[in-house]
Motif scaffolding. Structure first.
Motif, PDB file in Angstrom:
ATOM      1  N   GLY A  32       0.823  -1.195   0.000  1.00 54.80           N
ATOM      2  CA  GLY A  32       0.000   0.000   0.000  1.00 54.80           C
ATOM      3  C   GLY A  32       0.863   1.253   0.000  1.00 54.80           C
ATOM      4  O   GLY A  32       2.075   1.209   0.213  1.00 54.80           O
ATOM      5  N   THR A  33       0.216   2.391  -0.210  1.00 57.36           N
ATOM      6  CA  THR A  33       0.933   3.659  -0.283  1.00 57.36           C
ATOM      7  C   THR A  33       1.691   3.953   1.012  1.00 57.36           C
ATOM      8  O   THR A  33       2.851   4.369   0.981  1.00 57.36           O
ATOM      9  N   ALA A  34       1.059   3.722   2.159  1.00 56.56           N
ATOM     10  CA  ALA A  34       1.709   4.018   3.440  1.00 56.56           C
ATOM     11  C   ALA A  34       2.957   3.157   3.629  1.00 56.56           C
ATOM     12  O   ALA A  34       4.003   3.652   4.077  1.00 56.56           O
ATOM     13  N   VAL A  72       4.831   1.782   1.276  1.00 58.18           N
ATOM     14  CA  VAL A  72       5.856   2.228   0.329  1.00 58.18           C
ATOM     15  C   VAL A  72       6.561   3.464   0.890  1.00 58.18           C
ATOM     16  O   VAL A  72       7.788   3.564   0.858  1.00 58.18           O
ATOM     17  N   LEU A  73       5.802   4.396   1.416  1.00 61.51           N
ATOM     18  CA  LEU A  73       6.407   5.597   1.994  1.00 61.51           C
ATOM     19  C   LEU A  73       7.273   5.265   3.207  1.00 61.51           C
ATOM     20  O   LEU A  73       8.362   5.820   3.372  1.00 61.51           O
ATOM     21  N   ARG A  74       6.829   4.317   4.053  1.00 61.42           N
ATOM     22  CA  ARG A  74       7.635   3.896   5.203  1.00 61.42           C
ATOM     23  C   ARG A  74       8.975   3.325   4.740  1.00 61.42           C
ATOM     24  O   ARG A  74      10.032   3.627   5.283  1.00 61.42           O
ATOM     25  N   GLN A  75       8.934   2.454   3.722  1.00 58.32           N
ATOM     26  CA  GLN A  75      10.165   1.845   3.219  1.00 58.32           C
ATOM     27  C   GLN A  75      11.085   2.887   2.586  1.00 58.32           C
ATOM     28  O   GLN A  75      12.306   2.830   2.742  1.00 58.32           O
ATOM     29  N   LEU A  76      10.510   3.840   1.877  1.00 61.88           N
ATOM     30  CA  LEU A  76      11.319   4.894   1.282  1.00 61.88           C
ATOM     31  C   LEU A  76      11.997   5.747   2.348  1.00 61.88           C
ATOM     32  O   LEU A  76      13.157   6.128   2.213  1.00 61.88           O
ATOM     33  N   ILE A  77      11.282   6.033   3.416  1.00 59.06           N
ATOM     34  CA  ILE A  77      11.849   6.835   4.497  1.00 59.06           C
ATOM     35  C   ILE A  77      12.937   6.047   5.217  1.00 59.06           C
ATOM     36  O   ILE A  77      14.011   6.564   5.504  1.00 59.06           O
ATOM     37  N   ALA A  78      12.677   4.772   5.488  1.00 57.57           N
ATOM     38  CA  ALA A  78      13.617   3.963   6.265  1.00 57.57           C
ATOM     39  C   ALA A  78      14.854   3.568   5.464  1.00 57.57           C
ATOM     40  O   ALA A  78      15.979   3.639   5.954  1.00 57.57           O
ATOM     41  N   ALA A  79      14.661   3.138   4.224  1.00 58.48           N
ATOM     42  CA  ALA A  79      15.787   2.565   3.477  1.00 58.48           C
ATOM     43  C   ALA A  79      16.120   3.323   2.199  1.00 58.48           C
ATOM     44  O   ALA A  79      17.131   3.052   1.571  1.00 58.48           O
TER      45      ALA A  79
END
Length: 95
Positions: A22-24, A26-33
């Motif tokens: 989901g969008t949330a 994807v954004l979490r993974q982008l922020i973390a890694a």
């Protein structure tokens, strides 16, 4: 909520579609890694099942080498190792 211009919006939607998350998430993974890795698909599972079969052959040849000597199976052993490396490369490149 998140506001994006059209270009970034469509890029985010593309990441969501290809990753399967989901969008949330994807954004979490982008922020973390700083990147998003897609989930395993049927093609990856096919590579993994091929890899398991080749690994079984390699184990059998290794047992045979210990029992009868390594010189008789070197060529088969090398071919299987090359196959394993190719399958691992395909899995790594597709993810």
């Amino acid at each position: 909520s998140l506001r994006l211009d059209a270009e970034h919006y469509f890029k985010l939607k593309s990441l969501v579609r290809t990753s399967g998350y989901g969008t949330a998430e994807v954004l979490r993974q982008l922020i973390a890694a700083g990147r998003v890795r897609e989930r395993l698909c049927c093609e990856h599972l096919d590579f993994m099942s091929q890899l398991k079969g080749v690994a079984r052959n390699l184990n059998q040849l290794t047992r045979l080498a210990h029992a009868k000597g390594f010189t008789g199976i070197v060529s088969r052993h090398t071919a299987i190792v090359v196959d394993i490396e190719g399958l691992l490369r395909n899995l790594r490149d597709d993810r």
